[in-house]
Design a protein around this motif. Structure first.
Motif, short mmCIF file in Angstrom:
data_model
loop_
_atom_site.label_atom_id
_atom_site.label_comp_id
_atom_site.label_asym_id
_atom_site.label_seq_id
_atom_site.Cartn_x
_atom_site.Cartn_y
_atom_site.Cartn_z
N ALA A 1 -2.59 -1.11 -5.28
CA ALA A 1 -3.52 -1.14 -6.58
C ALA A 1 -3.56 -0.17 -7.60
CB ALA A 1 -4.90 -0.35 -5.67
N ARG B 1 -6.17 -5.87 -3.39
CA ARG B 1 -6.54 -4.79 -2.05
C ARG B 1 -6.25 -6.36 -1.47
NH1 ARG B 1 -10.05 -0.25 -1.53
NH2 ARG B 1 -11.04 -1.75 0.50
N SER C 1 0.41 -1.16 -0.09
CA SER C 1 -0.32 -0.03 -0.02
C SER C 1 0.96 1.27 0.33
CB SER C 1 -0.72 -0.25 1.26
OG SER C 1 -1.80 -0.92 1.07
N TYR D 1 -5.64 -11.96 -2.60
CA TYR D 1 -4.49 -11.69 -1.98
C TYR D 1 -3.45 -12.00 -1.35
CZ TYR D 1 -2.05 -7.59 0.35
OH TYR D 1 -0.76 -6.59 0.97
#
Length: 320
Positions: free
Chosen positions: A39, A58, A10, A64
């Motif tokens: 993302a 995500r 992130s 993921y």
């Protein structure tokens, strides 16, 4: 065997954090690569500054875990650094499986993550550590002014001061996801405290930063503070079960009056950490020592006081 690499998830706009890790990595004879995922990595400034990057699902996506497992295996990742609250619980559940393949997911224990994420549990945690915490108020017996905030949340989203009953809508009163607390006294200054916990959950470094200005829940102007708050934290936390890596505390304090109120604890890097780094608190180096090179953390208690950070919007230019 080649040295393991580091992955920051992130990554978003955390370009300064990427730079911090790259600078620390350059101090090793065998330099770890600093990877980043987001993302949409093509539109993430931090990803574009990293040595390598990729777009990822995500954290709440069913794809993921498999994506992260494949990326770490393909790119020799030894250490994964999450930066977003929404990832922590998912990564904590994956931690044992990744460890079997030589990759450390730098997340605290599930119990600590839950206690940090739920503000009522945070109150219990702080009180167990002998920190003062604002009184929680029942919706049926509010005293004004007070403060309204989500039970779970970050970046100050949904949090606001309430000065009278007229400011509360019926939806506010019926929203079970919100909580109310007494207002922190106005004479107290707000601080973020960057804490480093080693693999044995021992507190190794404490750097308090006074918030001079905040934008979208993150500090935009700050200054490293002095010994009084450092001592206040060290006297109460020598070891925190389940805590590893960077843990940030949010406090309001008047050090001269020896009055301090805790409000938040976040088990991850905060957005203003680069000020602590520039003040001499090299968390990235110790993380790589512990989890990439399997050596003891090498971080002391000293940092430079009175160092001011003035954050500004920068840009990264890439040619597609």
């Amino acid at each position: 065997m080649p040295v393991g690499n580091v992955l920051i998830t992130s990554a978003g706009r955390r370009g300064a954090l990427i730079r911090n890790f790259q600078s620390s990595a350059a101090g090793f004879d065998t330099r770890p690569e600093i990877h980043a995922i987001d993302a949409d990595s093509t539109l993430s400034a931090a990803c574009r500054l990293a040595d390598r990057c990729a777009s990822s699902p995500r954290a709440d996506s069913p794809d993921y875990a498999e994506f992260l497992r494949h990326y770490c295996g393909t790119n020799g990742i030894s250490l994964v650094i999450p930066t977003n609250d929404t990832e922590l619980a998912a990564l904590a559940s994956l931690k044992p499986a990744f460890a079997e393949h030589g990759t450390t997911l730098l997340v605290s224990s599930p119990d600590l993550i839950e206690r940090c994420g739920n503000k009522i549990e945070s109150k219990s945690l702080f009180e167990s550590l002998d920190f003062s915490y604002p009184e929680l108020l029942d919706i049926a017996a509010l005293r004004f002014p007070c403060f309204m905030k989500p039970l779970r949340g970050s970046s100050s989203i949904g949090a606001r001061r309430i000065d009278s009953a007229r400011e509360l809508s019926d939806a506010d009163r019926e929203d079970a996801s919100m909580m109310f607390m007494e207002l922190v006294p106005a004479h107290l200054d707000e601080y973020t405290v960057d804490c480093y916990f080693d693999r044995q959950h021992g507190l190794r470094c404490v750097v308090p930063r006074r918030r001079l200005a905040v934008r979208a829940g993150e500090v935009s102007k700050g200054i490293t503070a002095g010994e009084a708050i450092t001592r206040h934290v060290r006297e109460r936390i020598g070891r925190l079960q389940g805590a590893v890596g960077c843990i940030t505390l949010q406090l309001f304090s008047d050090p001269l009056a020896q009055e301090t109120v805790a409000i938040e604890i976040n088990p991850r890097f905060g957005g203003g950490y680069p000020l602590a780094y520039d003040a001499g608190a090299d968390f990235p180096r110790s993380l790589m020592l512990e989890y990439v090179f399997d050596l003891p953390a090498a971080i002391g208690p000293d940092y430079e006081e009175g160092l001011v950070m003035l954050r500004y919007d920068a840009h990264v230019i890439v040619k597609e």
